[in-house]
Design an enzyme around this catalytic site. Structure first.
Site, PDB file in Angstrom:
ATOM      1  N   SER A  64     -10.231  -2.446  -5.313  1.00  7.12           N
ATOM      2  CA  SER A  64      -9.467  -3.541  -4.870  1.00  7.12           C
ATOM      3  C   SER A  64      -8.812  -3.363  -3.636  1.00  7.12           C
ATOM      4  O   SER A  64      -9.556  -3.350  -2.654  1.00  7.12           O
ATOM      5  CB  SER A  64      -8.458  -3.714  -5.987  1.00  7.12           C
ATOM      6  OG  SER A  64      -7.844  -5.106  -5.963  1.00  7.12           O
ATOM      7  N   ASP A 276      -7.762 -10.130  -1.352  1.00  6.64           N
ATOM      8  CA  ASP A 276      -7.566  -8.736  -1.113  1.00  6.64           C
ATOM      9  C   ASP A 276      -8.996  -8.167  -1.182  1.00  6.64           C
ATOM     10  O   ASP A 276      -9.980  -8.991  -1.380  1.00  6.64           O
ATOM     11  CB  ASP A 276      -6.702  -8.122  -2.267  1.00  6.64           C
ATOM     12  CG  ASP A 276      -6.986  -8.315  -3.461  1.00  6.64           C
ATOM     13  OD1 ASP A 276      -8.024  -9.299  -3.744  1.00  6.64           O
ATOM     14  OD2 ASP A 276      -6.770  -7.277  -4.332  1.00  6.64           O
ATOM     15  N   ASP A 278     -11.270  -7.369  -3.574  1.00  6.32           N
ATOM     16  CA  ASP A 278     -11.916  -7.707  -4.665  1.00  6.32           C
ATOM     17  C   ASP A 278     -11.793  -9.249  -4.911  1.00  6.32           C
ATOM     18  O   ASP A 278     -12.150  -9.609  -6.015  1.00  6.32           O
ATOM     19  CB  ASP A 278     -12.229  -6.847  -5.634  1.00  6.32           C
ATOM     20  CG  ASP A 278     -10.729  -6.626  -6.403  1.00  6.32           C
ATOM     21  OD1 ASP A 278      -9.694  -7.281  -5.842  1.00  6.32           O
ATOM     22  OD2 ASP A 278     -10.650  -6.312  -7.669  1.00  6.32           O
ATOM     23  N   GLU A 370       2.116 -12.184  -9.942  1.00  4.78           N
ATOM     24  CA  GLU A 370       2.870 -10.953  -9.477  1.00  4.78           C
ATOM     25  C   GLU A 370       3.057 -11.460  -7.802  1.00  4.78           C
ATOM     26  O   GLU A 370       2.453 -12.198  -7.429  1.00  4.78           O
ATOM     27  CB  GLU A 370       2.289  -9.664  -9.083  1.00  4.78           C
ATOM     28  CG  GLU A 370       1.921  -9.312 -10.477  1.00  4.78           C
ATOM     29  CD  GLU A 370       0.954  -7.898 -10.828  1.00  4.78           C
ATOM     30  OE1 GLU A 370       1.506  -6.967 -11.159  1.00  4.78           O
ATOM     31  OE2 GLU A 370      -0.033  -7.985 -10.054  1.00  4.78           O
ATOM     32  N   ALA A 371       4.337 -10.973  -7.243  1.00  5.12           N
ATOM     33  CA  ALA A 371       4.632 -11.200  -6.325  1.00  5.12           C
ATOM     34  C   ALA A 371       3.647 -10.856  -5.005  1.00  5.12           C
ATOM     35  O   ALA A 371       3.291 -11.679  -4.045  1.00  5.12           O
ATOM     36  CB  ALA A 371       5.859 -10.529  -5.467  1.00  5.12           C
ATOM     37  N   ASN A 372       2.514  -9.912  -5.341  1.00  2.68           N
ATOM     38  CA  ASN A 372       1.444  -9.703  -4.352  1.00  2.68           C
ATOM     39  C   ASN A 372       0.489 -10.772  -4.627  1.00  2.68           C
ATOM     40  O   ASN A 372      -0.770 -10.493  -3.972  1.00  2.68           O
ATOM     41  CB  ASN A 372       1.131  -8.226  -4.576  1.00  2.68           C
ATOM     42  CG  ASN A 372       0.543  -8.114  -6.026  1.00  2.68           C
ATOM     43  OD1 ASN A 372       0.052  -9.123  -6.801  1.00  2.68           O
ATOM     44  ND2 ASN A 372       0.617  -6.638  -6.611  1.00  2.68           N
ATOM     45  N   ARG A 496       9.326   2.831  -8.669  1.00  3.64           N
ATOM     46  CA  ARG A 496       8.206   3.114  -9.782  1.00  3.64           C
ATOM     47  C   ARG A 496       7.209   3.897  -9.390  1.00  3.64           C
ATOM     48  O   ARG A 496       6.761   3.543  -8.175  1.00  3.64           O
ATOM     49  CB  ARG A 496       7.858   1.828 -10.470  1.00  3.64           C
ATOM     50  CG  ARG A 496       7.341   0.718  -9.576  1.00  3.64           C
ATOM     51  CD  ARG A 496       6.961  -0.502 -10.543  1.00  3.64           C
ATOM     52  NE  ARG A 496       5.658  -0.355 -10.894  1.00  3.64           N
ATOM     53  CZ  ARG A 496       4.579  -0.135 -10.375  1.00  3.64           C
ATOM     54  NH1 ARG A 496       4.351  -0.523  -9.179  1.00  3.64           N
ATOM     55  NH2 ARG A 496       3.390   0.103 -11.144  1.00  3.64           N
ATOM     56  N   THR A 500      -2.189   2.907  -8.824  1.00  6.05           N
ATOM     57  CA  THR A 500      -3.262   2.763  -8.302  1.00  6.05           C
ATOM     58  C   THR A 500      -3.442   3.719  -7.074  1.00  6.05           C
ATOM     59  O   THR A 500      -4.405   3.907  -6.508  1.00  6.05           O
ATOM     60  CB  THR A 500      -3.565   1.191  -7.730  1.00  6.05           C
ATOM     61  OG1 THR A 500      -2.652   0.813  -6.928  1.00  6.05           O
ATOM     62  CG2 THR A 500      -3.454   0.053  -8.958  1.00  6.05           C
TER      63      THR A 500
HETATM   64  C1  G16 Z   1      -3.586  -3.782  -9.428  1.00  4.04           C
HETATM   65  C2  G16 Z   1      -3.158  -4.493 -10.622  1.00  4.04           C
HETATM   66  C3  G16 Z   1      -1.922  -5.205  -9.978  1.00  4.04           C
HETATM   67  C4  G16 Z   1      -1.113  -4.497  -9.457  1.00  4.04           C
HETATM   68  C5  G16 Z   1      -1.395  -3.456  -8.400  1.00  4.04           C
HETATM   69  C6  G16 Z   1      -0.455  -2.711  -7.876  1.00  4.04           C
HETATM   70  O1  G16 Z   1      -3.968  -4.687  -8.234  1.00  4.04           O
HETATM   71  O2  G16 Z   1      -4.272  -5.277 -10.926  1.00  4.04           O
HETATM   72  O3  G16 Z   1      -1.415  -5.957 -11.388  1.00  4.04           O
HETATM   73  O4  G16 Z   1       0.253  -5.321  -8.974  1.00  4.04           O
HETATM   74  O5  G16 Z   1      -2.583  -2.895  -8.848  1.00  4.04           O
HETATM   75  O6  G16 Z   1      -0.292  -1.830  -8.946  1.00  4.04           O
HETATM   76  P1  G16 Z   1       0.593  -0.599  -8.465  1.00  4.04           P
HETATM   77  O7  G16 Z   1       2.075  -0.801  -8.035  1.00  4.04           O
HETATM   78  O8  G16 Z   1       0.914   0.357 -10.147  1.00  4.04           O
HETATM   79  O9  G16 Z   1      -0.265   0.274  -7.570  1.00  4.04           O
HETATM   80  P2  G16 Z   1      -5.278  -4.822  -7.475  1.00  4.04           P
HETATM   81  O10 G16 Z   1      -5.371  -5.799  -6.733  1.00  4.04           O
HETATM   82  O11 G16 Z   1      -5.195  -3.387  -6.633  1.00  4.04           O
HETATM   83  O12 G16 Z   1      -6.622  -4.396  -8.506  1.00  4.04           O
END
Ligand code: G16
Length: 541
Positions: A64, A276, A278, A370-372, A496, A500
């Site tokens: 992603s 983004d 994906d 999500e805000a993102n 936090r 990812t």
């Molecule tokens: C993934 C999750 C989202 C999350 C993001 C960041 O998004 O599907 O729900 O907001 O990762 O997560 P973290 O803050 O734990 O790194 P994506 O678009 O990267 O698949």
């Protein structure tokens, strides 16, 4: 099931000694070089999950928003949802097992989950455009076939398209046809139906500029464009012909740096958006006449969508239970606006679509973002049936509202947040309401905010509670954050561990950009000091 054959094959996808990875926010993610064994093993696990649920399971190969050299994998459950939490644990166990322990771990999962070995299994596979994705998806297929599973490889797909395919296949095509053509037709038909009602709102030649993050979104939008080209023209940037995936572009870059992507030609007041890597996230933005950049993130998208749905329900005379789901990253102004002005209940969950999606299912209509920029709207089955019946029965203004609602239900991807579907929803709503991007942006004013990343030796030392708004470990961290927050007006901050990326995320908001930046920097410093920071100390911006 021939576990001996599995072990033999597994040796060809050997796990690097000592490597332990966890099924994180959205599956496994790390540098692509370390993922071959994970892919093979997720192929195995998908077969077990398919046998247990007697349904088609999806495996998506993508990282992603992560940089191009990373990759990842996530499993998709029967209704197109993220993998159930108990199976995430199995995934972590299987991924961490040493070669000689594979039969034991597989047998334990089968016993615990009462998997019938005789049951047939079917797995669908999709992948993004990363250079490593094709080879890694072959490793998934290897895992599926060695356990006797059947599969269909969709090849290049956006993540939400694979979620859609899984949902379709398990709903006997009630949700839609499980083909790319089926996806394009379903969405474009709904979009055209919906925007038909907008003929009186002036702007006949709607167009939007799309930054595709040099990812799969570009290919899929090109494939789909002609289906809706009469209602909307899209101009693609960062379409992957040059430039690296997610590098200085894409929704994550735009949201976290609060600036336009490279390679996008922005004229003042033009509506632009970024996907983004994906295509499961979207954010909008524009530059005003003074050249100032304005970001319209997932919070404002949720506000636009929920206020539109509320208006239609009011027109229809139906009082359904609408809820909006956010995370700790939601801007304080958005939460206040939703609760105090729109009078919509707002709930906060942990980061990760699976948490928001699950909560949204508790409402007649659950809007989650999500805000993102990751989100969608979910409609309960009873609501969908009722609205579609009313759309056929009613006439005049009520009939029009019911028809619009029926179309918007079909336009949302109800399996997962989907940048293409969300873009069409947003474009339709703006057209129907005759809103410019500036008017949309002016609904409320975001509190200035800043997000930073801190590198630590082991991010698991940070544990959180209260939907990730409070840190419970390491000792003293939350107290230090509380003391810093007290120094600023309208301030809030939390930290936090990312699920990812190998970093800790810091979020701060306050009454001015200077204060938000300063607070984020100060919180980063205490994380660095108390949570085992490594590398360069955080610097003030
Ligand atoms: C993934 C999750 C989202 C999350 C993001 C960041 O998004 O599907 O729900 O907001 O990762 O997560 P973290 O803050 O734990 O790194 P994506 O678009 O990267 O698949």
């Amino acid at each position: 099931m021939d576990l001996e054959a599995v072990c033999k094959r597994s040796a060809c996808h050997a796990k690097p000694q000592g490597l332990v990875l966890q099924y994180g926010t959205a599956g496994f993610r790390t540098n692509a070089q370390h993922l071959d064994h994970i892919m093979f093993r997720m192929g195995l696990l998908a077969v077990l999950r398919s046998k247990q649920t007697r349904s088609t399971i999806g495996v998506m190969v993508t990282a992603s928003h992560n940089p191009e050299e990373d990759n990842g994998v996530k499993l998709i459950d029967p209704l197109g949802e993220m993998l159930a939490p108990s199976w995430e644990e199995h995934a972590t166990c299987l991924a961490s097992a040493e070669e000689q322990d594979m039969p034991r771990v597989l047998t334990a999962i089968m016993e615990k989950e009462a998997v019938d070995p005789q049951q047939a299994a079917f797995v669908v596979i999709g992948r993004d455009t990363r250079p490593s994705s094709e080879k890694l998806s072959q490793s998934v297929i290897d895992g599926v076939t060695v356990l006797g599973g059947q599969f269909h490889d969709y090849g290049l797909l956006t993540t939400p398209q694979l979620h859609y395919m899984v949902y379709c296949r398990n709903s006997g095509d009630r949700y839609g046809k499980a083909t790319i053509e089926g996806y394009c037709q379903k969405l474009s038909k709904a979009f055209v139906e919906l925007t038909k009602q907008a003929s009186c709102s002036g702007d006949e030649n709607r167009s939007v500029k799309v930054d595709c993050a040099n990812g799969i979104g570009a290919l899929k939008l090109k494939e789909m464009e002609h289906y809706f080209s009469q209602g909307l023209s899209v101009q693609l940037f960062n379409d992957g012909t040059e430039g690296r995936l997610n590098h200085l572009c894409g929704a994550d870059f735009v949201k976290s740096h609060q600036k336009p992507p490279q390679g996008m030609e922005m004229k003042s007041n033009e509506r632009c958006c970024s996907f983004d890597g994906d295509a499961d996230r979207i954010v909008y933005y524009y530059c005003d006449a003074n050249g100032h950049f304005h970001l319209i993130d997932g919070d404002k998208i949720a506000t636009l969508i929920s206020s539109f749905l509320k208006e239609l329900l009011l027109e229809l005379g139906e009082s359904l239970n609408i809820g909006v789901i956010q995370t700790a990253y939601a801007n304080g102004s958005s939460t206040r606006y939703l609760e105090e002005v729109m009078k919509v209940p707002v709930h906060c969950t942990k980061t990760g679509v699976k948490h928001l999606h699950h909560k949204a299912q508790e409402f007649d209509i659950g809007v989650y973002f999500e805000a993102n920029g990751h989100g969608t709207a979910l409609f309960s089955e009873a609501v969908e049936v009722k609205i579609k019946r009313l759309a056929q029965e009613l006439e005049d203004e009520k009939g029009k509202a019911a028809k619009m609602l029926a179309s918007i239900i079909d336009l949302f991807n109800q399996a997962a947040g989907d940048a293409i579907s969300d873009m069409l929803v947003i474009e339709a709503i703006l057209a129907l309401k005759g809103l410019t991007v500036q008017q949309w942006d002016a609904i409320y004013v975001d509190l200035p905010n800043r997000q930073l990343k801190v590198k630590v030796a082991d991010r698991r030392v940070i544990n959180t509670t209260d939907a990730e708004r409070q840190a419970v470990t390491p000792p003293g961290l939350q107290e230090a954050i509380n003391d810093l927050v007290k120094k600023y007006k309208l301030a809030r901050a939390f930290v936090r561990p990312s699920g990812t990326e190998d970093i800790v995320r810091v979020y701060a908001e306050a009454d001015s950009q200077e204060s938000a930046d300063r607070l984020a920097y100060e919180v980063s410093l205490v994380v660095f000091q108390l949570a085992g920071g490594i590398g360069e100390r955080p610097q003030p911006s």
